[in-house]
Motif scaffolding. Structure first.
Motif, PDB file in Angstrom:
ATOM      1  N   ILE A 109     -14.191  13.072   8.379  1.00 12.70           N
ATOM      2  CA  ILE A 109     -14.686  14.479   8.531  1.00 12.70           C
ATOM      3  C   ILE A 109     -14.608  14.875  10.128  1.00 12.70           C
ATOM      4  CG2 ILE A 109     -16.928  15.795   8.774  1.00 12.70           C
ATOM      5  CD1 ILE A 109     -15.928  15.340   5.768  1.00 12.70           C
ATOM      6  N   ILE A 110     -14.948  13.710  10.912  1.00 10.84           N
ATOM      7  CA  ILE A 110     -14.590  13.981  12.397  1.00 10.84           C
ATOM      8  C   ILE A 110     -13.350  14.150  12.690  1.00 10.84           C
ATOM      9  CG2 ILE A 110     -15.041  12.842  14.718  1.00 10.84           C
ATOM     10  CD1 ILE A 110     -17.374  11.409  13.483  1.00 10.84           C
ATOM     11  N   ALA A 111     -12.410  13.354  12.052  1.00 10.54           N
ATOM     12  CA  ALA A 111     -11.048  13.449  12.520  1.00 10.54           C
ATOM     13  C   ALA A 111     -10.669  14.998  11.956  1.00 10.54           C
ATOM     14  CB  ALA A 111     -10.039  12.428  11.682  1.00 10.54           C
ATOM     15  N   THR A 112     -10.899  15.285  10.935  1.00 11.27           N
ATOM     16  CA  THR A 112     -10.664  16.734  10.285  1.00 11.27           C
ATOM     17  C   THR A 112     -10.746  17.725  11.492  1.00 11.27           C
ATOM     18  OG1 THR A 112     -10.920  15.940   8.093  1.00 11.27           O
ATOM     19  CG2 THR A 112     -10.601  18.398   8.664  1.00 11.27           C
TER      20      THR A 112
ATOM     21  N   ARG B 243     -11.278  17.599  14.321  1.00 13.79           N
ATOM     22  CA  ARG B 243     -10.315  17.292  15.634  1.00 13.79           C
ATOM     23  C   ARG B 243      -8.866  17.732  15.089  1.00 13.79           C
ATOM     24  NH1 ARG B 243     -14.146  16.417  18.878  1.00 13.79           N
ATOM     25  NH2 ARG B 243     -15.497  14.522  18.724  1.00 13.79           N
ATOM     26  N   GLN B 244      -8.646  18.152  14.085  1.00 16.48           N
ATOM     27  CA  GLN B 244      -7.233  18.383  13.366  1.00 16.48           C
ATOM     28  C   GLN B 244      -6.269  17.030  13.552  1.00 16.48           C
ATOM     29  OE1 GLN B 244      -5.826  21.119  11.832  1.00 16.48           O
ATOM     30  NE2 GLN B 244      -8.071  21.352  11.622  1.00 16.48           N
ATOM     31  N   ASP B 245      -7.161  16.153  13.399  1.00 19.77           N
ATOM     32  CA  ASP B 245      -6.253  14.790  13.393  1.00 19.77           C
ATOM     33  C   ASP B 245      -6.082  14.429  11.898  1.00 19.77           C
ATOM     34  OD1 ASP B 245      -5.085  12.107  13.434  1.00 19.77           O
ATOM     35  OD2 ASP B 245      -6.653  11.301  14.535  1.00 19.77           O
ATOM     36  N   LEU B 246      -5.045  15.112  11.176  1.00 16.17           N
ATOM     37  CA  LEU B 246      -5.081  15.016   9.558  1.00 16.17           C
ATOM     38  C   LEU B 246      -4.546  13.715   9.347  1.00 16.17           C
ATOM     39  CD1 LEU B 246      -4.005  18.938   8.994  1.00 16.17           C
ATOM     40  CD2 LEU B 246      -6.294  17.908   9.163  1.00 16.17           C
ATOM     41  N   GLU B 247      -3.537  13.235   9.925  1.00 18.73           N
ATOM     42  CA  GLU B 247      -3.172  11.865   9.540  1.00 18.73           C
ATOM     43  C   GLU B 247      -4.244  10.975   9.073  1.00 18.73           C
ATOM     44  OE1 GLU B 247       0.480   8.801  10.497  1.00 18.73           O
ATOM     45  OE2 GLU B 247       0.218  10.689  11.449  1.00 18.73           O
ATOM     46  N   ASN B 248      -5.098  10.693  10.586  1.00 18.18           N
ATOM     47  CA  ASN B 248      -5.981   9.741  10.439  1.00 18.18           C
ATOM     48  C   ASN B 248      -7.093  10.261   9.662  1.00 18.18           C
ATOM     49  OD1 ASN B 248      -5.580   7.664  11.861  1.00 18.18           O
ATOM     50  ND2 ASN B 248      -5.524   8.832  13.729  1.00 18.18           N
ATOM     51  N   ALA B 249      -7.391  11.419   9.385  1.00 21.18           N
ATOM     52  CA  ALA B 249      -8.547  11.996   8.451  1.00 21.18           C
ATOM     53  C   ALA B 249      -8.006  11.808   6.969  1.00 21.18           C
ATOM     54  CB  ALA B 249      -8.537  13.338   8.692  1.00 21.18           C
ATOM     55  N   GLU B 250      -6.671  11.782   6.542  1.00 24.37           N
ATOM     56  CA  GLU B 250      -6.365  11.417   5.283  1.00 24.37           C
ATOM     57  C   GLU B 250      -6.506   9.765   4.981  1.00 24.37           C
ATOM     58  OE1 GLU B 250      -2.580  12.772   2.385  1.00 24.37           O
ATOM     59  OE2 GLU B 250      -2.226  12.163   4.297  1.00 24.37           O
ATOM     60  N   ALA B 251      -6.108   9.251   6.106  1.00 26.47           N
ATOM     61  CA  ALA B 251      -6.147   7.616   6.081  1.00 26.47           C
ATOM     62  C   ALA B 251      -7.467   7.303   5.652  1.00 26.47           C
ATOM     63  CB  ALA B 251      -5.395   6.914   7.064  1.00 26.47           C
ATOM     64  N   TYR B 252      -8.454   7.717   6.631  1.00 23.02           N
ATOM     65  CA  TYR B 252      -9.887   7.299   6.421  1.00 23.02           C
ATOM     66  C   TYR B 252     -10.548   7.761   5.081  1.00 23.02           C
ATOM     67  CZ  TYR B 252     -10.126   6.459  11.477  1.00 23.02           C
ATOM     68  OH  TYR B 252      -9.743   6.230  12.887  1.00 23.02           O
ATOM     69  N   MET B 253     -10.051   8.956   4.506  1.00 24.27           N
ATOM     70  CA  MET B 253     -10.531   9.216   3.123  1.00 24.27           C
ATOM     71  C   MET B 253     -10.250   8.374   2.193  1.00 24.27           C
ATOM     72  SD  MET B 253     -13.234  11.173   2.042  1.00 24.27           S
ATOM     73  CE  MET B 253     -13.512  12.415   3.458  1.00 24.27           C
ATOM     74  N   LYS B 254      -8.918   8.137   2.203  1.00 19.62           N
ATOM     75  CA  LYS B 254      -8.121   7.307   1.158  1.00 19.62           C
ATOM     76  C   LYS B 254      -9.015   5.855   1.173  1.00 19.62           C
ATOM     77  CE  LYS B 254      -3.772   9.399   0.623  1.00 19.62           C
ATOM     78  NZ  LYS B 254      -2.377   9.220   0.849  1.00 19.62           N
ATOM     79  N   LYS B 255      -9.101   5.589   2.296  1.00 16.78           N
ATOM     80  CA  LYS B 255      -9.712   4.106   2.502  1.00 16.78           C
ATOM     81  C   LYS B 255     -11.501   4.242   1.966  1.00 16.78           C
ATOM     82  CE  LYS B 255      -9.732   0.298   5.808  1.00 16.78           C
ATOM     83  NZ  LYS B 255      -9.200  -0.261   6.970  1.00 16.78           N
ATOM     84  N   SER B 256     -12.045   5.315   2.121  1.00 22.44           N
ATOM     85  CA  SER B 256     -13.474   5.545   1.460  1.00 22.44           C
ATOM     86  C   SER B 256     -13.463   5.345  -0.008  1.00 22.44           C
ATOM     87  CB  SER B 256     -14.024   6.774   2.030  1.00 22.44           C
ATOM     88  OG  SER B 256     -15.289   6.930   1.473  1.00 22.44           O
ATOM     89  N   ILE B 257     -12.398   6.070  -0.515  1.00 28.49           N
ATOM     90  CA  ILE B 257     -12.404   6.149  -1.946  1.00 28.49           C
ATOM     91  C   ILE B 257     -11.888   4.855  -2.589  1.00 28.49           C
ATOM     92  CG2 ILE B 257     -11.051   7.152  -3.910  1.00 28.49           C
ATOM     93  CD1 ILE B 257     -10.800   9.917  -2.204  1.00 28.49           C
TER      94      ILE B 257
END
Length: 222
Positions: free
Chosen positions: A95-98, A100-114
């Motif tokens: 959520i925080i990465a999103t 900050r428009q750091d979409l690459e890390n935002a996607e990686a973190y969310m996939k890890k969460s799931i």
């Protein structure tokens, strides 16, 4: 305030209690010092096993991104967190990465969460919704469509999230010139009665576009 201080400084408090326990053991014996050792163990164990995630969530709900990020940085070893809490940790990082428009890390973190396993269906739905929104922003339309549909099928917890998901699905259908689904998702979005200004504005724009689509009265008359 006391709870916040305790959650933030459990580790140094636990170390101090541990040192105090050792000192008391050498001076008065174990009969008294075991209480200090027990309290030290509780502080150190809960610091690594539970973390201060509740404080980060509160900061996010209050719109304090910097505060939430500062709290999450105190988690030195996320791999030691209790599994559902670890999933929440990566969810919040995404959520925080999103923001900050750091979409690459935002996607990686969310996939890890799931991948860790989100225990509640509502949170799982939110996770897929977040992934769908990220994919949509990154112009990965196919992936966004899959994630958003999964989020809707699992069951998003509130009208605003559902409206935003349907609106994005309508936009994806529009890029594919799938006008039947544009109308379907437009209708479902309106049924949610959203109040978020951004969603309301986009819905109004879609309202103006719908009559001009092929297959409608306005479209045939042109």
């Amino acid at each position: 305030m006391i709870r916040r201080l305790f959650l933030l400084y459990r580790l140094p408090l636990g170390i101090l209690l541990l040192l105090a326990g050792i000192l008391v053991t050498y001076t008065t014996g174990i009969l008294i010092s075991w209480i200090l050792f027990l309290l030290a163990l509780i502080c150190i164990f809960t610091h690594f096993f539970l973390g201060p995630l509740g404080l980060a969530q509160t900061s996010l709900e209050q719109g304090d991104m910097e505060g939430a990020e500062a709290v999450l940085k105190k988690v030195q070893f996320p791999g030691l967190l209790y599994k559902p809490i670890r999933a929440t940790y990566y969810f919040l990082k995404s959520i925080i990465a999103t923001t900050r428009q750091d979409l690459e890390n935002a996607e990686a973190y969310m996939k890890k969460s799931i991948s860790i396993g989100v225990p509640m269906k509502e949170v799982q739905a939110q996770a897929y919704f977040q992934l769908g929104s990220i994919s949509f922003q990154r112009s990965n339309v196919k992936q966004a469509d899959e994630y958003l549909k999964k989020a809707v099928n699992i069951g998003l917890p509130d009208n605003e999230s559902r409206a935003a998901a349907y609106l994005q699905l309508a936009s994806i259908a529009m890029t594919r010139r799938d006008f039947r689904n544009v109308r379907l998702y437009h209708k479902k979005c309106k049924e949610q009665k959203p109040t978020t200004p951004e969603v309301v504005q986009q819905l109004k724009e879609l309202d103006r576009y719908i009559p001009r689509m092929p297959g409608t009265g306005g479209g045939r008359g042109r």
